[in-house]
Design a protein around this motif. Structure first.
Motif, PDB file in Angstrom:
ATOM      1  N   TRP A   1       0.847  -1.183   0.000  1.00 53.61           N
ATOM      2  CA  TRP A   1       0.000   0.000   0.000  1.00 53.61           C
ATOM      3  C   TRP A   1       0.889   1.243   0.000  1.00 53.61           C
ATOM      4  N   PHE A   2       0.811   2.015  -1.073  1.00 52.82           N
ATOM      5  CA  PHE A   2       1.684   3.175  -1.266  1.00 52.82           C
ATOM      6  C   PHE A   2       0.862   4.460  -1.183  1.00 52.82           C
ATOM      7  N   LEU A   3       1.327   5.411  -0.390  1.00 56.95           N
ATOM      8  CA  LEU A   3       0.690   6.718  -0.362  1.00 56.95           C
ATOM      9  C   LEU A   3       1.071   7.464  -1.630  1.00 56.95           C
ATOM     10  N   MET A   4       0.070   7.854  -2.410  1.00 58.38           N
ATOM     11  CA  MET A   4       0.321   8.491  -3.697  1.00 58.38           C
ATOM     12  C   MET A   4       0.222  10.009  -3.585  1.00 58.38           C
ATOM     13  N   PRO A   5       1.221  10.740  -4.039  1.00 60.60           N
ATOM     14  CA  PRO A   5       1.131  12.203  -4.027  1.00 60.60           C
ATOM     15  C   PRO A   5      -0.017  12.674  -4.922  1.00 60.60           C
ATOM     16  N   LEU A   6      -0.712  13.697  -4.499  1.00 62.25           N
ATOM     17  CA  LEU A   6      -1.767  14.306  -5.301  1.00 62.25           C
ATOM     18  C   LEU A   6      -1.325  15.698  -5.736  1.00 62.25           C
ATOM     19  N   HIS A   7      -2.105  16.266  -6.649  1.00 64.50           N
ATOM     20  CA  HIS A   7      -1.849  17.631  -7.126  1.00 64.50           C
ATOM     21  C   HIS A   7      -0.462  17.748  -7.756  1.00 64.50           C
TER      22      HIS A   7
ATOM     23  N   ILE B   1       8.473  13.550  -7.960  1.00 58.15           N
ATOM     24  CA  ILE B   1       7.608  12.491  -8.488  1.00 58.15           C
ATOM     25  C   ILE B   1       8.447  11.385  -9.112  1.00 58.15           C
ATOM     26  N   GLU B   2       9.509  11.767  -9.805  1.00 53.64           N
ATOM     27  CA  GLU B   2      10.406  10.766 -10.392  1.00 53.64           C
ATOM     28  C   GLU B   2      11.029   9.910  -9.290  1.00 53.64           C
ATOM     29  N   GLU B   3      11.458  10.558  -8.212  1.00 53.30           N
ATOM     30  CA  GLU B   3      12.073   9.825  -7.099  1.00 53.30           C
ATOM     31  C   GLU B   3      11.056   8.908  -6.439  1.00 53.30           C
ATOM     32  N   TRP B   4       9.837   9.405  -6.244  1.00 51.56           N
ATOM     33  CA  TRP B   4       8.786   8.591  -5.636  1.00 51.56           C
ATOM     34  C   TRP B   4       8.463   7.382  -6.510  1.00 51.56           C
ATOM     35  N   SER B   5       8.314   7.596  -7.799  1.00 51.97           N
ATOM     36  CA  SER B   5       7.984   6.510  -8.721  1.00 51.97           C
ATOM     37  C   SER B   5       9.079   5.448  -8.727  1.00 51.97           C
ATOM     38  N   SER B   6      10.320   5.888  -8.763  1.00 52.01           N
ATOM     39  CA  SER B   6      11.447   4.949  -8.765  1.00 52.01           C
ATOM     40  C   SER B   6      11.523   4.168  -7.449  1.00 52.01           C
ATOM     41  N   THR B   7      11.246   4.843  -6.335  1.00 47.49           N
ATOM     42  CA  THR B   7      11.275   4.174  -5.032  1.00 47.49           C
ATOM     43  C   THR B   7      10.194   3.108  -4.942  1.00 47.49           C
ATOM     44  N   CYS B   8       8.981   3.433  -5.390  1.00 47.00           N
ATOM     45  CA  CYS B   8       7.893   2.455  -5.376  1.00 47.00           C
ATOM     46  C   CYS B   8       8.219   1.257  -6.265  1.00 47.00           C
TER      47      CYS B   8
ATOM     48  N   ASN C   1      10.938 -11.555 -16.260  1.00 41.86           N
ATOM     49  CA  ASN C   1      11.299 -10.374 -17.061  1.00 41.86           C
ATOM     50  C   ASN C   1      10.992  -9.059 -16.339  1.00 41.86           C
ATOM     51  N   PRO C   2      11.553  -8.873 -15.172  1.00 46.37           N
ATOM     52  CA  PRO C   2      11.258  -7.644 -14.425  1.00 46.37           C
ATOM     53  C   PRO C   2      11.703  -6.397 -15.179  1.00 46.37           C
ATOM     54  N   ASP C   3      10.873  -5.376 -15.139  1.00 45.92           N
ATOM     55  CA  ASP C   3      11.162  -4.122 -15.825  1.00 45.92           C
ATOM     56  C   ASP C   3      10.824  -2.981 -14.859  1.00 45.92           C
ATOM     57  N   LYS C   4      11.816  -2.560 -14.102  1.00 42.71           N
ATOM     58  CA  LYS C   4      11.579  -1.515 -13.109  1.00 42.71           C
ATOM     59  C   LYS C   4      11.239  -0.178 -13.770  1.00 42.71           C
ATOM     60  N   ALA C   5      11.798   0.075 -14.940  1.00 44.90           N
ATOM     61  CA  ALA C   5      11.502   1.337 -15.620  1.00 44.90           C
ATOM     62  C   ALA C   5      10.030   1.405 -16.021  1.00 44.90           C
ATOM     63  N   LEU C   6       9.494   0.288 -16.524  1.00 43.21           N
ATOM     64  CA  LEU C   6       8.079   0.237 -16.890  1.00 43.21           C
ATOM     65  C   LEU C   6       7.207   0.413 -15.659  1.00 43.21           C
ATOM     66  N   LEU C   7       7.577  -0.231 -14.579  1.00 46.73           N
ATOM     67  CA  LEU C   7       6.814  -0.128 -13.345  1.00 46.73           C
ATOM     68  C   LEU C   7       6.837   1.296 -12.800  1.00 46.73           C
ATOM     69  N   ALA C   8       8.013   1.923 -12.820  1.00 47.87           N
ATOM     70  CA  ALA C   8       8.118   3.309 -12.354  1.00 47.87           C
ATOM     71  C   ALA C   8       7.238   4.228 -13.200  1.00 47.87           C
TER      72      ALA C   8
ATOM     73  N   ARG D   1       4.224   6.763 -12.110  1.00 48.86           N
ATOM     74  CA  ARG D   1       4.249   8.169 -12.521  1.00 48.86           C
ATOM     75  C   ARG D   1       2.961   8.553 -13.256  1.00 48.86           C
ATOM     76  N   CYS D   2       2.491   7.683 -14.146  1.00 54.78           N
ATOM     77  CA  CYS D   2       1.277   7.977 -14.907  1.00 54.78           C
ATOM     78  C   CYS D   2       0.058   8.108 -13.992  1.00 54.78           C
ATOM     79  N   LEU D   3       0.019   7.292 -12.943  1.00 52.60           N
ATOM     80  CA  LEU D   3      -1.082   7.392 -11.995  1.00 52.60           C
ATOM     81  C   LEU D   3      -1.066   8.732 -11.264  1.00 52.60           C
TER      82      LEU D   3
END
Length: 204
Positions: free
Chosen positions: A13-19, A28-35, A49-56, A60-62
């Motif tokens: 469960w990740f707290l997502m930044p809003l606004h 946001i880039e740092e948060w996405s990469s950390t998640c 076939n893990p793809d951390k860049a795709l996951l990040a 970010r898109c969310l």
């Protein structure tokens, strides 16, 4: 300001930044990469076939898609147990009382009174040891010919004299039904914090 805190597993469960705005793009880039890194470490033993860049990028898109005007959330959590699917947003909001009838107000908060629902809402008592008495409601709606459902939790907080609500929306009704116990556990893990000095893993 009242903050929603949770005792739920922070690797699911990740707290997502809003606004989101271009001014805080680096954060946001740092948060996405950390998640993405957290999910990778949790699932790397079986994830093909893990793809951390795709996951990040999914994280970010969310963030970039929020806030959504139809969901006036104060906070949002992402349920991300499976790196192969998009994390599911859960929106958290505070509603101030407008009438004297708390039962009626609470039913409004959880969408139990929507006259446009395509099925009768499924409403159950759902009290929280952390917040107080509440309801859980499955609210069904039609969206461009497709059936969707919003899962709503709502409580009256005697301590803060407000209604607190958690909501998620999906067209995957079977998936939601399969995971309803997990979502109930998450809802029960929520507590309200009006003291900024009381920080948790999810505080920003």
């Amino acid at each position: 300001m009242i903050f929603f805190e949770t005792e739920a597993d922070p690797t699911e469960w990740f707290l997502m930044p809003l606004h989101w705005s271009p001014e805080n793009e680096r954060q946001i880039e740092e948060w996405s990469s950390t998640c993405a890194e957290i999910m990778y470490r949790r699932h790397k033993k079986w994830w093909r076939n893990p793809d951390k860049a795709l996951l990040a990028n999914r994280f970010r898109c969310l963030v970039e898609a929020h806030p959504i005007p139809n969901v006036p959330a104060h906070q949002a959590f992402l349920y991300g147990p499976d790196p192969s699917r998009l994390p599911q947003p859960f929106y958290a909001l505070i509603v101030h009382p407008e009438g004297a009838d708390r039962d009626t107000d609470l039913r409004i908060v959880v969408q139990a009174t929507d006259k446009n629902a395509v099925r009768p809402p499924e409403v159950e008592s759902f009290d929280s040891a952390h917040i107080g008495p509440g309801l859980r409601c499955l609210h069904y709606f039609g969206d461009d010919g497709e059936l969707g459902v919003s899962l709503n939790y709502g409580w009256w907080s005697e301590e803060h004299q407000v209604y607190a609500s958690i909501r998620t929306v999906t067209a995957e009704i079977g998936w939601l039904a399969t995971n309803i116990d997990i979502f109930d556990d998450f809802a029960r893990s929520i507590w309200l914090n009006s003291n900024p000095e009381k920080q948790s893993l999810y505080s920003t």
